[in-house]
Design an enzyme around this catalytic site. Structure first.
Site, PDB file in Angstrom:
ATOM      1  CG  HIS A 129       7.014  53.243 -26.933  1.00  0.00           C
ATOM      2  ND1 HIS A 129       6.050  54.148 -26.473  1.00  0.00           N
ATOM      3  CD2 HIS A 129       7.515  54.171 -27.737  1.00  0.00           C
ATOM      4  CE1 HIS A 129       6.560  55.331 -26.206  1.00  0.00           C
ATOM      5  NE2 HIS A 129       7.558  55.519 -27.049  1.00  0.00           N
ATOM      6  CD  GLU A 130      10.547  52.608 -30.250  1.00  0.00           C
ATOM      7  OE1 GLU A 130      10.541  52.900 -30.984  1.00  0.00           O
ATOM      8  OE2 GLU A 130      10.917  52.886 -28.931  1.00  0.00           O
ATOM      9  CG  HIS A 133       7.280  55.436 -32.549  1.00  0.00           C
ATOM     10  ND1 HIS A 133       6.351  56.870 -31.512  1.00  0.00           N
ATOM     11  CD2 HIS A 133       7.580  55.901 -30.603  1.00  0.00           C
ATOM     12  CE1 HIS A 133       6.502  57.429 -31.026  1.00  0.00           C
ATOM     13  NE2 HIS A 133       7.633  56.570 -30.106  1.00  0.00           N
ATOM     14  CG  HIS A 139       6.489  59.829 -27.668  1.00  0.00           C
ATOM     15  ND1 HIS A 139       8.118  61.160 -27.609  1.00  0.00           N
ATOM     16  CD2 HIS A 139       6.478  59.068 -27.597  1.00  0.00           C
ATOM     17  CE1 HIS A 139       8.556  60.287 -28.082  1.00  0.00           C
ATOM     18  NE2 HIS A 139       7.638  58.622 -27.745  1.00  0.00           N
TER      19      HIS A 139
HETATM   20  N1  TQI Z   1      13.511  55.837 -27.953  1.00  0.00           N
HETATM   21  C1  TQI Z   1      12.870  56.839 -28.408  1.00  0.00           C
HETATM   22  C2  TQI Z   1      11.475  56.433 -28.445  1.00  0.00           C
HETATM   23  O1  TQI Z   1      10.931  55.541 -29.189  1.00  0.00           O
HETATM   24  C3  TQI Z   1      12.953  56.992 -29.259  1.00  0.00           C
HETATM   25  C4  TQI Z   1      12.964  58.491 -30.279  1.00  0.00           C
HETATM   26  C5  TQI Z   1      12.382  59.720 -29.047  1.00  0.00           C
HETATM   27  C6  TQI Z   1      11.236  58.347 -31.103  1.00  0.00           C
HETATM   28  N2  TQI Z   1      11.797  60.448 -30.096  1.00  0.00           N
HETATM   29  C7  TQI Z   1      10.747  59.947 -30.647  1.00  0.00           C
HETATM   30  C8  TQI Z   1      11.133  57.527 -31.913  1.00  0.00           C
HETATM   31  C9  TQI Z   1      10.048  60.157 -31.807  1.00  0.00           C
HETATM   32  C10 TQI Z   1       9.600  58.047 -32.534  1.00  0.00           C
HETATM   33  C11 TQI Z   1       9.300  59.631 -32.797  1.00  0.00           C
HETATM   34  O2  TQI Z   1      10.558  56.810 -27.964  1.00  0.00           O
HETATM   35  S1  TQI Z   1      13.791  54.859 -26.657  1.00  0.00           S
HETATM   36  C12 TQI Z   1       9.934  54.205 -24.860  1.00  0.00           C
HETATM   37  C13 TQI Z   1       9.316  55.066 -23.695  1.00  0.00           C
HETATM   38  C14 TQI Z   1      11.749  54.564 -25.880  1.00  0.00           C
HETATM   39  C15 TQI Z   1      11.478  55.138 -24.371  1.00  0.00           C
HETATM   40  O3  TQI Z   1      14.341  53.440 -26.615  1.00  0.00           O
HETATM   41  O4  TQI Z   1      13.739  56.332 -25.695  1.00  0.00           O
HETATM   42  C16 TQI Z   1       9.892  52.972 -24.763  1.00  0.00           C
HETATM   43  C17 TQI Z   1      11.879  53.406 -26.662  1.00  0.00           C
HETATM   44  F1  TQI Z   1       8.336  55.736 -24.266  1.00  0.00           F
HETATM   45  F2  TQI Z   1       8.888  53.755 -22.639  1.00  0.00           F
HETATM   46  F3  TQI Z   1       9.856  56.206 -23.213  1.00  0.00           F
HETATM   47  C18 TQI Z   1      10.655  52.236 -26.345  1.00  0.00           C
HETATM   48 CL1  TQI Z   1       8.724  52.526 -24.554  1.00  0.00          CL
HETATM   49 ZN    ZN Z   2       8.872  56.714 -28.121  1.00  0.00          ZN
END
Ligand code: TQI
Ligand code: ZN
Ligand code: CA
Ligand code: ZN
Length: 172
Positions: A129-130, A133, A139
């Site tokens: 996922h990261e 990004h 998303h």
């Molecule tokens: N971290 C968030 C994410 O990676 C951080 C974030 C929020 C973000 N909004 C963003 C990063 C916009 C970039 C752009 O989405 S998290 C998931 C998921 C997170 C969440 O820790 O909430 C995953 C990390 F999508 F599954 F909810 C990994 Cl896989």
């Molecule tokens: Zn994300």
């Protein structure tokens, strides 16, 4: 449907090869070899869907992407929050920083659904996922997509959905 960051930032399209370094591991108990394998598998899922390729370097100096484990406030204005909540974050292109919350119960091998902790989080799933990004994806509204903004603990989700593939292929 997939989204991009505002202005659709990308790595230069002429750069087909990006280097990553695992730079900060003092706060995790996962050994380096295991970390290397997990991140290599996560990057391979994106390189299989694009003309991009990714190689690990041990030198932070020539890395495009740096990966590390941090706790609490770690100096970038996006403090981590202890177990669950925010698991990790990555910045849009071409920043390249990918930080993981050292307070999580990361599972790097085996079956996360069998983990003894009910807050266990699958490292490879979060990495896939990261990396999305890091490459410029925001998303997705599609439940099956890697870029869907919710993951349940003790769940493994590592396969790109067609929505992720179309999104990344339209960007590179
Ligand atoms: N971290 C968030 C994410 O990676 C951080 C974030 C929020 C973000 N909004 C963003 C990063 C916009 C970039 C752009 O989405 S998290 C998931 C998921 C997170 C969440 O820790 O909430 C995953 C990390 F999508 F599954 F909810 C990994 Cl896989
Ligand atoms: Zn994300
Ligand atoms: Ca957290
Ligand atoms: Zn950070």
């Amino acid at each position: 449907l997939y989204t991009y960051f505002p202005g659709s930032p990308t790595w230069p399209r002429s750069r087909k090869s990006l280097k990553y370094a695992i730079t900060q591991t003092s706060l995790t108990s996962i050994d380096r070899a295991t970390l290397s394998q997990v991140f290599a598998r996560a990057f391979a899922r994106w390189s299989a869907a694009t003309t991009l390729n990714f190689t690990e370097t041990t030198s932070a100096n020539d890395a495009d992407i740096t990966i590390g484990f941090y706790a609490g406030d770690h100096g970038d204005g996006e403090a981590f929050d202890g177990p669950l909540g925010t698991l990790a974050h990555a910045f849009s292109p071409t920043d390249g920083r990918f930080h993981l919350d050292a307070a999580e119960t990361w599972v790097a091998s085996g079956d996360v659904s069998q983990a003894s902790s009910d807050v266990a989080v699958d490292l490879e799933s979060v990495a896939v996922h990261e990396i999305g990004h890091l490459l410029g994806l925001g998303h997705s509204s599609e439940l099956d997509a890697i870029m869907y903004p919710t993951i349940t603990s003790r769940t493994r989700k590592v396969d790109l959905a067609s929505d992720d593939v179309v999104g990344i292929q339209s960007l590179y």
